[in-house]
Write an enzyme that holds these catalytic residues in place. Structure first.
Site, PDB file in Angstrom:
ATOM      1  N   ASP A 111      49.208  43.379  43.538  1.00 25.79           N
ATOM      2  CA  ASP A 111      48.259  42.295  43.789  1.00 25.79           C
ATOM      3  C   ASP A 111      47.916  41.536  42.522  1.00 25.79           C
ATOM      4  O   ASP A 111      48.027  42.047  41.407  1.00 25.79           O
ATOM      5  CB  ASP A 111      46.983  42.820  44.447  1.00 25.79           C
ATOM      6  CG  ASP A 111      46.235  43.817  43.575  1.00 25.79           C
ATOM      7  OD1 ASP A 111      46.881  44.709  42.987  1.00 25.79           O
ATOM      8  OD2 ASP A 111      44.988  43.707  43.480  1.00 25.79           O
ATOM      9  N   GLU A 170      44.470  46.716  43.206  1.00 28.53           N
ATOM     10  CA  GLU A 170      43.888  47.067  41.902  1.00 28.53           C
ATOM     11  C   GLU A 170      42.821  46.083  41.464  1.00 28.53           C
ATOM     12  O   GLU A 170      41.848  46.465  40.808  1.00 28.53           O
ATOM     13  CB  GLU A 170      45.007  47.128  40.852  1.00 28.53           C
ATOM     14  CG  GLU A 170      44.597  47.750  39.521  1.00 28.53           C
ATOM     15  CD  GLU A 170      44.031  46.742  38.536  1.00 28.53           C
ATOM     16  OE1 GLU A 170      43.489  47.161  37.495  1.00 28.53           O
ATOM     17  OE2 GLU A 170      44.118  45.515  38.806  1.00 28.53           O
TER      18      GLU A 170
END
Length: 399
Positions: A111, A170
């Site tokens: 991400d 994350e």
């Protein structure tokens, strides 16, 4: 990345929907591929994207992947591993899993933070601090944080046969890393992927404590002297700031508890009978303090209201004397680099891995962390090459 949206800062201390139907195969020399196999990437690229790592990075950066929307990028990564003869899949929380030798686990996050930066390769300007003048630089969200490190690790994992995980979430709640530590045994060593520069190795991160202060008071005329819920929220936070104000102004940021309010909301309730206040706050915790201690001290400043704390992330400081750290120093010096050992004032998934697994670990990856989350995020392609080579050397030398 650091947890949330705060940019990581280096505090350097010396210590001793991309089309893949036209996929092309490119040879990798025996020197860079322990298995002697080819590394396959996609097709249709700018001229400078002439290696498997550069092709894969261009593909991955071209696929928007903000937290919660990582699926297409994760599928591209699975395709890469499968095209190179490796088993890979997406697990129930969105992680890309490609298990192999656990001598090293290479892991970084799929991400990114939101942000539309046109994906293009441009020559570095004469006055650009990133890259040598004229060399090709890839612009786009994630080039630095942390698709660059992610791609370097994916290619190194294929070249050397070590385990790989591309984690999800994350930049928000670290759901991917939290799932990994619950779902598998500890590897022999961990290399977490975040930008450190190809010649830098990150050994430490501060911990992270986030919460939401909530309070309600009776409504009344603003001329009354009694404090309302908004004032109580402000007073509490001022007390917290004073509690953690460093006694010595020369104390390095990495060694401080730093406090940051990140959002405030308040005012009359819809029925007009009360005043409500909420304040979201974050505290960063250095390795010489515990999260529990910081939590207790912040709670002590409460006179009214309450704080709803989220699950904390403990700080981490790894030794520079482990065999893993030594292997990075040797590999970087062998590539002509001057090794930089770093501590970062933000927080990463390495904090969670270190809390769960008793094994040596470092954080490493190409890119200048000053460009994390920035509107001009970019990465010299030569730095991707160097970092991939260093990672491959480190993993190949592990028993």
């Amino acid at each position: 990345m650091s947890t949330g949206t705060e940019r990581e800062a280096d505090d350097a201390d010396d210590a001793d929907d991309t089309d893949t139907t036209d996929a092309a195969t490119e040879p990798v020399s025996d020197e860079s591929s322990a298995a002697g196999t080819d590394v396959v990437a996609g097709g249709g690229y700018p001229e400078a994207c002439d290696t498997p790592a550069r092709k894969l990075l261009y593909d991955m950066v071209s696929i928007p992947s903000p937290s919660g929307e990582e699926e297409q990028a994760a599928k591209r990564l699975v395709d890469f591993f499968e095209a190179n003869g490796r088993e890979a899949w997406i697990d129930e929380v969105g992680n890309v899993r490609a298990p192999a030798s656990d001598a090293v686990l290479l892991t970084s996050h799929v991400d990114t933070v939101p942000g539309d930066i046109p994906v293009e390769v441009k020559p570095a300007a004469e006055d650009d601090e990133v890259g040598e003048p004229g060399e090709p630089v890839l612009w786009g969200r994630g080039t630095v944080d942390a698709t660059g490190p992610l791609v370097a690790m994916a290619v190194a994992a294929v070249q050397t046969g070590v385990s790989f995980v591309g984690v999800a979430g994350e930049e928000t709640n670290s759901r991917g890393a939290r799932h990994i530590v619950e779902d598998r045994d500890a590897p022999e060593a961990v290399v977490n992927g975040e930008p450190s520069g190809w010649d830098g190795v990150t050994l430490g991160y501060r911990g992270f404590l986030a919460g939401t202060y909530v309070n309600t008071s009776e409504s009344g005329h603003t001329s009354r002297p009694e404090p309302n819920a908004i004032q109580h929220a402000i007073d509490w936070w001022h007390g917290v700031e004073e509690t953690f104000d460093p006694a010595d102004e020369d104390t390095p940021v990495f060694e401080q508890v730093t406090t940051k309010p990140v959002s405030v909301d308040g005012g009359l309730t819809d029925d007009g009978l009360a005043v409500e206040a909420t304040m979201d706050v974050q505290l960063r915790v250095p390795p010489n303090r515990t999260v529990d201690e910081i939590h207790e001290l912040a709670e002590t400043e409460l006179s009214t209201g309450s704080v709803h704390w989220k699950e904390p992330i403990p700080p981490v400081m790894e030794s520079p004397r482990t065999e893993l750290a030594r292997a990075f120093r040797v590999a970087i010096r062998g590539a002509g680099g001057d090794v930089r050992l770093l501590r970062k004032t933000g927080t990463s998934d390495m904090n969670l891995f270190a809390a769960a697994w008793d094994c040596p670990m470092v954080t490493y990856g190409p890119g200048n962390s000053d460009l994390d989350h920035a509107p001009d995020e970019r990465l010299p392609l030569s730095e991707l090459d160097r970092a991939t080579a260093v990672l491959s050397d480190v993993c190949r030398d592990r028993p």
